[in-house]
Write an enzyme that holds these catalytic residues in place. Structure first.
Site, PDB file in Angstrom:
ATOM      1  N   SER A  80       0.858  -1.017  -0.088  1.00  0.00           N
ATOM      2  CA  SER A  80       0.059  -0.015  -0.062  1.00  0.00           C
ATOM      3  C   SER A  80       0.960   1.260   0.087  1.00  0.00           C
ATOM      4  O   SER A  80       1.488   1.598  -1.054  1.00  0.00           O
ATOM      5  CB  SER A  80      -0.921   0.046   1.075  1.00  0.00           C
ATOM      6  N   LYS A 101     -12.609   9.263  -6.612  1.00  0.00           N
ATOM      7  CA  LYS A 101     -11.722  10.439  -6.222  1.00  0.00           C
ATOM      8  C   LYS A 101     -10.316  10.026  -5.733  1.00  0.00           C
ATOM      9  O   LYS A 101      -9.425  10.503  -6.215  1.00  0.00           O
ATOM     10  CB  LYS A 101     -12.394  11.444  -5.378  1.00  0.00           C
TER      11      LYS A 101
END
Length: 247
Positions: A104, A144
């Site tokens: 990540s 987004k």
């Protein structure tokens, strides 16, 4: 306590408690080594910034960040990558030891380094956005966040070539991950190193651009000086461990 308050608390504690920072060895031309295992929190941000400042102040030949992280806060990661890309000393991120992850947020940190390395058996990627508590985002928020993170990671990977950029985009949009061998083949990392001596051997003689200037690494005979977590950083890193935090 929500994520924002937790972040503010850790930042406040670090500001108050890290004045004493912990002195490191001082040898011009040395290789500085910072080792970190844990989530991306203000502790890691403080540790990396402190390590870069120390390496710059001591005219170090190189700063190596040995990293093993499952990931963490996007905002903190942004701060870390900004500090790294502005560094006036070469910075190498080494995903190690074997079995370590740059998961990540760790993917962004690895790509922000002047050079990146992995140990055999390590992995990188799976950088799709999730909520602050680990939950899935709703469709609008996820779109987004994904678009912003894709743009950020493409910027970080741009100097590594088209294959690296394409994979980096998939790491965010499709949670793609890669082994050390796959990452090397894609150009995501520059080196696979079994240990620190192997890493230094492969780094020696390479040229990187640091603060707009080309720097040729001369590290084959350089002393290695560790920059350890100071006691407060170590304590805060332990209590931010997800398993311990749940308890």
């Amino acid at each position: 306590m929500n994520h924002r308050r937790t972040h503010m608390l850790f930042t406040f504690i670090l500001t108050i408690l890290l004045w004493g920072g912990g002195a490191a060895a001082q040898s011009p031309g040395a290789v500085k080594l910072a080792e970190f295992k844990g989530p991306v929190t203000p502790v890691l941000a403080s540790y990396i910034e402190r390590s870069i400042v120390d390496a710059e102040a001591q005219a170090a030949a190189l700063l190596i960040i040995e990293l093993d992280t499952p990931g963490g806060s996007v905002d903190i990661t942004k701060n870390i990558t900004q500090v790294m890309t502005a560094a006036r000393v070469p910075v190498v991120v080494w995903v190690a030891p074997s079995g370590a992850h740059a998961g990540s947020a760790g993917t962004f940190i690895t790509l922000a380094a002047h050079l990146a390395a992995m140990a055999p058996g390590s992995s990188i990627g799976a950088a799709s956005p999730i909520g602050s508590e680990g939950q899935d985002l709703n469709e609008t928020l996820k779109a987004k966040a994904t678009n912003i993170l894709v743009a950020d990671i493409k910027n970080l990977a741009a100097r590594r070539g088209e294959k690296a950029v394409a994979w980096a985009e998939k790491a965010v949009s499709e949670a793609a991950a890669a082994t050390a061998d796959e990452a090397l083949d894609l150009g995501v990392v520059d080196i696979i190193a079994t240990d620190l001596d192997d890493l230094l051997r492969q780094l020696d003689g390479r040229t990187v651009t640091v603060a707009g200037k080309d720097v040729t690494l001369q590290v084959s005979d350089a002393p290695v000086e560790e920059i350890p977590l100071n006691p407060w950083e170590g304590l805060l890193n332990q209590i931010t461990n997800p398993a311990l935090a749940a308890i």
